[in-house]
Design an enzyme around this catalytic site. Sequence first.
Site, PDB file in Angstrom:
ATOM      1  N   HIS B 136       0.880  -1.171   0.000  1.00 39.16           N
ATOM      2  CA  HIS B 136       0.000   0.000   0.000  1.00 39.16           C
ATOM      3  C   HIS B 136       0.921   1.226   0.000  1.00 39.16           C
ATOM      4  CE1 HIS B 136      -2.750   2.954   1.889  1.00 39.16           C
ATOM      5  NE2 HIS B 136      -3.743   2.162   1.560  1.00 39.16           N
ATOM      6  N   ASP B 213       3.198  -4.464   8.026  1.00 37.76           N
ATOM      7  CA  ASP B 213       1.987  -3.677   7.883  1.00 37.76           C
ATOM      8  C   ASP B 213       0.820  -4.647   8.040  1.00 37.76           C
ATOM      9  OD1 ASP B 213      -0.322  -2.509   6.946  1.00 37.76           O
ATOM     10  OD2 ASP B 213       0.544  -1.738   5.096  1.00 37.76           O
ATOM     11  N   GLN B 216      -4.426  -5.017   7.106  1.00 35.01           N
ATOM     12  CA  GLN B 216      -5.425  -5.903   6.483  1.00 35.01           C
ATOM     13  C   GLN B 216      -5.438  -7.294   7.092  1.00 35.01           C
ATOM     14  OE1 GLN B 216      -7.626  -4.830   4.428  1.00 35.01           O
ATOM     15  NE2 GLN B 216      -6.750  -2.849   3.905  1.00 35.01           N
ATOM     16  N   LYS B 239     -10.206  -0.470  10.700  1.00 39.11           N
ATOM     17  CA  LYS B 239     -10.338  -1.672   9.864  1.00 39.11           C
ATOM     18  C   LYS B 239     -10.660  -2.893  10.723  1.00 39.11           C
ATOM     19  CE  LYS B 239      -7.137  -0.063   6.299  1.00 39.11           C
ATOM     20  NZ  LYS B 239      -8.022   0.527   5.282  1.00 39.11           N
ATOM     21  N   CYS B 377      -4.975   2.726  -3.485  1.00 41.77           N
ATOM     22  CA  CYS B 377      -3.735   3.246  -2.880  1.00 41.77           C
ATOM     23  C   CYS B 377      -2.591   2.253  -3.055  1.00 41.77           C
ATOM     24  CB  CYS B 377      -3.922   3.587  -1.401  1.00 41.77           C
ATOM     25  SG  CYS B 377      -5.103   4.910  -1.145  1.00 41.77           S
TER      26      CYS B 377
END
Lengths: 150, 419
Positions: B136, B213, B216, B239, B377
């Site tokens: 991302h 990261d 997600q 999220k 993104c």
Amino acid sequence: MTDLRDLYQEVILDHNKSPHNYREMTDATRMALGYNPLCGDKMKLYAKIEGDRIADVTFQGSGCAISKASASIMTDAIKGKTLAEAEALYGKFHDLLTGPPDVKADGAGLGKLAVFSGVREFPARVKCATLAWHTLQTVLKNTQDVAKTE
Amino acid sequence: MSAVTKAAPEAHASAYDVERVRAEFPILSRSVYGKPLVYLDNANTTQKPRVVIDAVRRYYEEENANIHRGTHWLSEKATEAYEGGREKVARFLGATSPKEIVFTRGTTEAINLVAAGFAREYLQAGDEILITGLEHHSNIVPWQLACERTGAKLVVVPITDEGEVPVDEFEKRLTPRTKLAAVSHVSNALGTVNPVKTFIALAHARKVPVLVDGAQAAPHLPLDVVDLGCDFYAISGHKMYGPTGIGALYGTEAWLEKLPPYQGGGDMISSVTFEKTTYNVLPWKFEAGTANIAGGIGFGVAADWLSGVGLAAVAAHEHDLLLHGTRQLSMVPGLTIVGRAKEKAGVISFVLENVHPHDIGTILDREGIAIRTGHHCAQPVMDRFGLPATARASFGLYNTRAEVDALVNALAKVRKVFG
């Protein structure tokens, strides 16, 4: 409730499928790039300016049906017009897109461009319809004698 | 062990009561353009369960005060609630101590915090930062900024046509110059689940720290940062069924002690004179200014709630939606799924022949179906597949097979409009 057909009118779908003036212009006097960072759409606009007249105008690029049809119909509409006439048309087109959604759009003086009257009811798509016109602004602003609309 | 494992006692998809879960989300009962809302944009942001909304409201109605500085009753209550949120997030991630949890505005700020600290203390011209082609923008741009400042170089592991990051390609790019590897756990654009545990082991064998990261991954997979062995793990509250504007950086105590403060201001200091300032202890060293107190409280409640539902059960449920969706969408004429990794989370990115994703999005919207269209993104991912954009359906724990079917049926309408 707004019908999708207000947005995706036959004329728009036709121009999306077979866009007019969709080609590279090798003898263009001006070229500008348009970019919509929101959706990643890119557009290249070519123009041949003779005196104060747009002798020819073409485009290429990737985009949604609205942006492609808008570019296609725009190039038809401004070909042969003077720079000032093209500017004036942009002003009218802009009003057509951004007027209040509950007021029926008045497409007077816009000719075929009036098919975009449904776009004002889809605020997220206004930028798609104006991408070609914003790119045209860059092309027109290439000279100092062109008036600004805003 | 983490609360995640405690709270998910052998849950199976069959035992998972999706209707009961749905009933906890007030927004899911609303309609859009006269159609029931079908929310398939969960990789973008998730909806909020009643407990989270109530926790935020309760804080403002009953406990609102600034934290860490008041001697009055309300301030103590607010501090307790906010620090309680931190403990819950720490438990959710399997961190050893709440000291290892820095509250941030989200994943983006968490990554920026580490990148800025690395640029200041650890990077020199010629050093390398290793990322993957799946990232991302928030796990690309902070490192580019760090590279610009220091003369370090960004090295990118290429991805395959399936949207996977091959382990050998990753390993090949770990060099003596590599100062840090930053990898996504789950790709937001394609849904690929990266073998981060393997990446971390390979990097650590060369003494290279790893930032993951996890934006997600956290809402969709059972997590344990100690088991993963990562040095940093970044997540976003919104999220994970929590509020927007709050996220967390997990960092090992050793690394967080070494990194310099990110921003200066109140709350991050022990003492200030014009000659010298001593920084606060962990984690407050990184939390300058008045915090997003309501966000921290809501985030904690969301993390606990998610653990209560059980991440193993959630993962199984969403995997079922992924399989069902992949099967059904593959049958839509002219539709191509982008990203076919073997290990995938509940994300289906797709393109439809002769129809731009933006047009798909508008037509689905009028059917009450929310998806994301665009570059997500992740422009380098789009470039890799030679696409300007895709349409993306991403599943959450409240989605159903019927909603996936509604998506498939609506795509037939898209086809009809575009002939």
